[in-house]
Write a protein that holds these residues in place. Structure first.
Motif, PDB file in Angstrom:
ATOM      1  N   TYR A   1       5.213   2.917  -8.145  1.00  0.00           N
ATOM      2  CA  TYR A   1       6.126   2.435  -7.091  1.00  0.00           C
ATOM      3  C   TYR A   1       6.161   0.911  -7.146  1.00  0.00           C
ATOM      4  N   MET A   2       7.354   0.373  -6.945  1.00  0.00           N
ATOM      5  CA  MET A   2       7.528  -1.072  -6.879  1.00  0.00           C
ATOM      6  C   MET A   2       8.045  -1.445  -5.485  1.00  0.00           C
ATOM      7  N   TYR A   3       7.670  -2.668  -5.064  1.00  0.00           N
ATOM      8  CA  TYR A   3       7.978  -3.132  -3.702  1.00  0.00           C
ATOM      9  C   TYR A   3       8.468  -4.569  -3.799  1.00  0.00           C
ATOM     10  N   LYS A   4       9.781  -4.749  -3.625  1.00  0.00           N
ATOM     11  CA  LYS A   4      10.363  -6.075  -3.826  1.00  0.00           C
ATOM     12  C   LYS A   4      10.968  -6.579  -2.514  1.00  0.00           C
TER      13      LYS A   4
ATOM     14  N   LEU B   1      14.166   8.030 -11.573  1.00  0.00           N
ATOM     15  CA  LEU B   1      13.834   6.835 -10.810  1.00  0.00           C
ATOM     16  C   LEU B   1      14.642   6.848  -9.509  1.00  0.00           C
ATOM     17  N   PHE B   2      13.949   6.710  -8.382  1.00  0.00           N
ATOM     18  CA  PHE B   2      14.603   6.686  -7.069  1.00  0.00           C
ATOM     19  C   PHE B   2      14.282   5.363  -6.367  1.00  0.00           C
ATOM     20  N   TRP B   3      15.164   4.965  -5.471  1.00  0.00           N
ATOM     21  CA  TRP B   3      14.966   3.728  -4.730  1.00  0.00           C
ATOM     22  C   TRP B   3      15.467   3.881  -3.299  1.00  0.00           C
ATOM     23  N   GLN B   4      14.961   3.030  -2.479  1.00  0.00           N
ATOM     24  CA  GLN B   4      15.351   3.046  -1.062  1.00  0.00           C
ATOM     25  C   GLN B   4      15.120   1.659  -0.466  1.00  0.00           C
ATOM     26  N   ARG B   5      16.033   1.268   0.443  1.00  0.00           N
ATOM     27  CA  ARG B   5      15.874  -0.012   1.135  1.00  0.00           C
ATOM     28  C   ARG B   5      15.203   0.247   2.467  1.00  0.00           C
ATOM     29  N   THR B   6      14.196  -0.575   2.746  1.00  0.00           N
ATOM     30  CA  THR B   6      13.442  -0.436   3.988  1.00  0.00           C
ATOM     31  C   THR B   6      13.235  -1.825   4.590  1.00  0.00           C
ATOM     32  N   GLU B   7      12.521  -1.879   5.703  1.00  0.00           N
ATOM     33  CA  GLU B   7      12.320  -3.155   6.386  1.00  0.00           C
ATOM     34  C   GLU B   7      10.919  -3.179   6.981  1.00  0.00           C
TER      35      GLU B   7
ATOM     36  N   GLY C   1      10.960  -7.317  10.125  1.00  0.00           N
ATOM     37  CA  GLY C   1      12.235  -8.021  10.069  1.00  0.00           C
ATOM     38  C   GLY C   1      12.660  -8.455   8.696  1.00  0.00           C
ATOM     39  N   THR C   2      11.851  -8.195   7.675  1.00  0.00           N
ATOM     40  CA  THR C   2      12.188  -8.588   6.306  1.00  0.00           C
ATOM     41  C   THR C   2      12.615  -7.358   5.525  1.00  0.00           C
ATOM     42  N   PRO C   3      13.783  -7.405   4.870  1.00  0.00           N
ATOM     43  CA  PRO C   3      14.226  -6.245   4.087  1.00  0.00           C
ATOM     44  C   PRO C   3      13.468  -6.165   2.755  1.00  0.00           C
ATOM     45  N   TYR C   4      13.229  -4.929   2.313  1.00  0.00           N
ATOM     46  CA  TYR C   4      12.518  -4.674   1.057  1.00  0.00           C
ATOM     47  C   TYR C   4      13.240  -3.586   0.286  1.00  0.00           C
ATOM     48  N   LEU C   5      13.047  -3.673  -1.054  1.00  0.00           N
ATOM     49  CA  LEU C   5      13.519  -2.611  -1.941  1.00  0.00           C
ATOM     50  C   LEU C   5      12.298  -1.862  -2.462  1.00  0.00           C
ATOM     51  N   VAL C   6      12.276  -0.546  -2.277  1.00  0.00           N
ATOM     52  CA  VAL C   6      11.170   0.286  -2.736  1.00  0.00           C
ATOM     53  C   VAL C   6      11.724   1.252  -3.783  1.00  0.00           C
ATOM     54  N   GLY C   7      11.126   1.235  -4.972  1.00  0.00           N
ATOM     55  CA  GLY C   7      11.547   2.148  -6.025  1.00  0.00           C
ATOM     56  C   GLY C   7      10.357   2.915  -6.571  1.00  0.00           C
ATOM     57  N   GLY C   8      10.627   4.082  -7.134  1.00  0.00           N
ATOM     58  CA  GLY C   8       9.524   4.861  -7.658  1.00  0.00           C
ATOM     59  C   GLY C   8       9.963   5.885  -8.687  1.00  0.00           C
ATOM     60  N   THR C   9       9.018   6.216  -9.623  1.00  0.00           N
ATOM     61  CA  THR C   9       9.273   7.255 -10.618  1.00  0.00           C
ATOM     62  C   THR C   9       7.923   7.771 -11.101  1.00  0.00           C
ATOM     63  N   ARG C  10       7.939   8.800 -11.940  1.00  0.00           N
ATOM     64  CA  ARG C  10       6.699   9.406 -12.440  1.00  0.00           C
ATOM     65  C   ARG C  10       6.833   9.617 -13.940  1.00  0.00           C
ATOM     66  N   ILE C  11       5.675   9.451 -14.620  1.00  0.00           N
ATOM     67  CA  ILE C  11       5.629   9.680 -16.056  1.00  0.00           C
ATOM     68  C   ILE C  11       5.526  11.176 -16.298  1.00  0.00           C
TER      69      ILE C  11
ATOM     70  N   THR D   1       0.850  -1.184   0.000  1.00  0.00           N
ATOM     71  CA  THR D   1       0.000   0.000   0.000  1.00  0.00           C
ATOM     72  C   THR D   1       0.883   1.230   0.000  1.00  0.00           C
ATOM     73  N   LEU D   2       0.228   2.368  -0.167  1.00  0.00           N
ATOM     74  CA  LEU D   2       0.976   3.628  -0.182  1.00  0.00           C
ATOM     75  C   LEU D   2       1.664   3.885   1.158  1.00  0.00           C
ATOM     76  N   ALA D   3       1.156   3.300   2.235  1.00  0.00           N
ATOM     77  CA  ALA D   3       1.764   3.497   3.549  1.00  0.00           C
ATOM     78  C   ALA D   3       3.139   2.832   3.642  1.00  0.00           C
ATOM     79  N   ASP D   4       3.391   1.864   2.723  1.00  0.00           N
ATOM     80  CA  ASP D   4       4.690   1.198   2.741  1.00  0.00           C
ATOM     81  C   ASP D   4       5.772   1.993   2.035  1.00  0.00           C
ATOM     82  N   VAL D   5       5.372   3.083   1.368  1.00  0.00           N
ATOM     83  CA  VAL D   5       6.348   3.908   0.651  1.00  0.00           C
ATOM     84  C   VAL D   5       6.866   4.985   1.594  1.00  0.00           C
ATOM     85  N   PRO D   6       8.178   5.068   1.809  1.00  0.00           N
ATOM     86  CA  PRO D   6       8.720   6.112   2.687  1.00  0.00           C
ATOM     87  C   PRO D   6       8.381   7.500   2.156  1.00  0.00           C
TER      88      PRO D   6
END
Length: 509
Positions: free
Chosen positions: A170-173, A143-149, A152-162, A115-120
């Motif tokens: 936004y992508m959440y891996k 395109l920007f990215w950030q590592r979050t958690e 206890g599980t690490p995630y990669l969050v990336g985002g950009t705009r057209i 969800t949008l709440a998972d995006v820093p």
């Protein structure tokens, strides 16, 4: 604790230090190498994963999100997000658009997972920031990215705009698989570090043994050298520092052996000279003694002008005779030829006989129980008592108190005077040969050998003599005290001497 045990402890301590140093060096090197390897692998794994995911997400944003209308519906955003997240992609997508101006709508590939709440917030601000388009930078949005958690599980969050008012994506891996791989790598590196430390400890043991074996040989050789085995030498092998040390030790041992041999030869020559001189002096002294006895008998009939000179000659002749006898006794002790001739001695009778023979009965108080009998050498005991009592009378004056007691299989004879005592600086030297306390006791007229001979006679019995001052209740010195301690059974001492004599180590004088 024996010298051998102490040596082993010292070597063990050195071995421990070598092992600890090796282990610390190996641990530091292994940890550093493992840390660098882990960091490089971690960056490579994460960079490869995030670059692949971000590049794929950028391509999907250009291929699918860019085709959406300027005012997309929520279903259109959701379907596009699902299409972007399908296939082999293992990330979730969230698209953010506007239904009308100021009315945002959200479409997510999996609203339960992303969800949008998972995006820093910092990432959304960076994505929404429009940059000036230039020839060097033709894109208004990056395109920007950030590592979050999360949990206890690490995630990669990336985002950009057209560009042009298009939706933001936004992508959440999840990076759980990469974290597991890195944890396995960390365990592998930890095991490798432990094996490296264990191997270094084994190598340290081998190195320590290699180094300490010649050190142990040097220590053993030094111990033998200290025990008098001056012919001790070590075999020199190699050309390293330990070989140089071995050569130095052999050279020092050879030099020491030569010097000791030279000193022994000079000492033997000096001892032989003193013995020969003493023997040579005995013949003229015998004649002089006979003449002085005649002169002493005729002293009353001599001219009063000559009588003092005759008295001086008689006195000095006796003194010279005593000195020669003392020198001969000293040479016997130095040559190791002095022996005990034991007999059952009644101590009280022996002391009484010593005092009576020298006319000291009125000047000596004897406190001795009758019936104390011990196997001692009567002649040597008489020499000890005569020297101690005579020294007390000479320097402390009468009355001199002699007390006898037994304690712990020892015979204890104390000789105490009531004179000025012995100065503290003189006490350590009272048993030294030719040491005369005349500087502190002007009445001293001895040769300086009496107390030394007394000590030698005590030692040959297996005993000792100590000297101290008696202190009164007011804290002042109240005379000197000499304490003679002899074993009540000296038979073991004489058997040992006789055994050495039978082996040729001791000869009768």
């Amino acid at each position: 604790m024996s010298k051998g045990i102490l040596t082993r402890l010292r070597l063990s301590s050195l071995r421990l230090r070598l092992v600890v140093v090796f282990a610390l060096v190996a641990l530091t090197a292994a940890v550093a190498a493992s840390g660098i390897a882990y960091w490089l692998n971690r960056e490579a794994v994460l960079t490869r994963t995030q670059d692949g995911a971000l590049n794929d997400f950028r391509q999907e944003m250009q291929n699918r999100a860019a085709t959406l209308p300027l005012r997309p519906t929520q279903d259109e955003l959701r379907r596009t997000a699902e299409q972007m997240a399908t296939g082999s992609r293992d990330y979730q997508v969230l698209l953010l658009g506007e239904r009308d101006a100021g009315k945002p709508i959200v479409g997510a590939s999996d609203p339960d997972d992303f969800t949008l709440a998972d995006v820093p917030r910092s990432l959304t601000e960076a994505v929404d920031t429009e940059r000036k388009v230039t020839e060097a930078d033709p894109y208004a949005y990056h395109l920007f990215w950030q590592r979050t958690e999360r949990n206890g599980t690490p995630y990669l969050v990336g985002g950009t705009r057209i560009s042009g008012g298009g939706p933001a994506g936004y992508m959440y891996k999840s990076l759980a698989a990469e974290k597991a791989d890195l944890n396995s790598l960390a365990w592998s590196l930890g095991i490798a570090t432990a094996l490296a430390v264990a191997g270094s400890v084994l190598l340290a043991q081998v190195a320590a043994t290699t180094v300490l074996r010649p050190v142990h040989r040097l220590g053993e050789a030094a111990r033998q050298l200290g025990e008098g085995k001056l012919d001790t030498r070590l075999r020199v092998t190699g050309a390293d520092e330990l070989a140089d040390l071995t050569r130095t030790f052999n050279g020092a041992a050879e030099s020491l052996q030569k010097k000791v041999a030279d000193m022994s030869a000079r000492e033997e020559s000096s001892r032989r000279f003193v013995a020969d001189m003493s023997h040579e002096l005995r013949t003229p002294l015998t004649a002089l003694t006979a003449v002085t006895e005649v002169l002493e008998d005729e002293q009353d009939s001599l001219d009063p002008m000559i009588a003092p000179a005759v008295a001086l000659v008689v006195s000095e002749t006796r003194r010279l005779n005593d000195l020669v006898e003392n020198l001969m006794e000293v040479t016997r002790f130095d040559a190791g030829t002095a022996r005990l001739v034991l007999d059952e001695v009644d101590i009280a009778d022996q002391i009484t006989a010593c005092i009576d023979a020298r006319a000291w009965l009125d000047a000596v108080d004897l406190d001795a129980e009758r019936g104390i009998v011990a196997p001692l050498d009567p002649r040597r005991l008489d020499v000890i008592l005569a020297n101690l009592i005579g020294n007390a009378l000479k320097h402390g004056g009468s009355p001199v108190r002699v007390s006898v007691r037994t304690e712990a299989e020892e015979l204890v004879i104390a000789v105490r005077d009531h004179g000025p005592g012995i100065p503290e600086e003189v006490l350590p030297h009272v048993f030294d040969r030719f040491y005369k306390a005349s500087a502190s006791r002007p009445r001293s007229e001895g040769s300086g050998l009496g107390l030394s001979i007394a000590m030698e006679n005590a030692l040959i019995h297996g005993g000792s003599i100590t000297a101290s001052n008696s202190v009164g209740e007011d804290g002042t010195v109240d005379g000197a005290v000499f304490v003679l301690r002899l074993p009540l059974d000296a038979s073991g001492i004489t058997r040992e001497v006789q055994t050495r004599s039978s082996q040729g180590e001791v000869e009768e004088a």
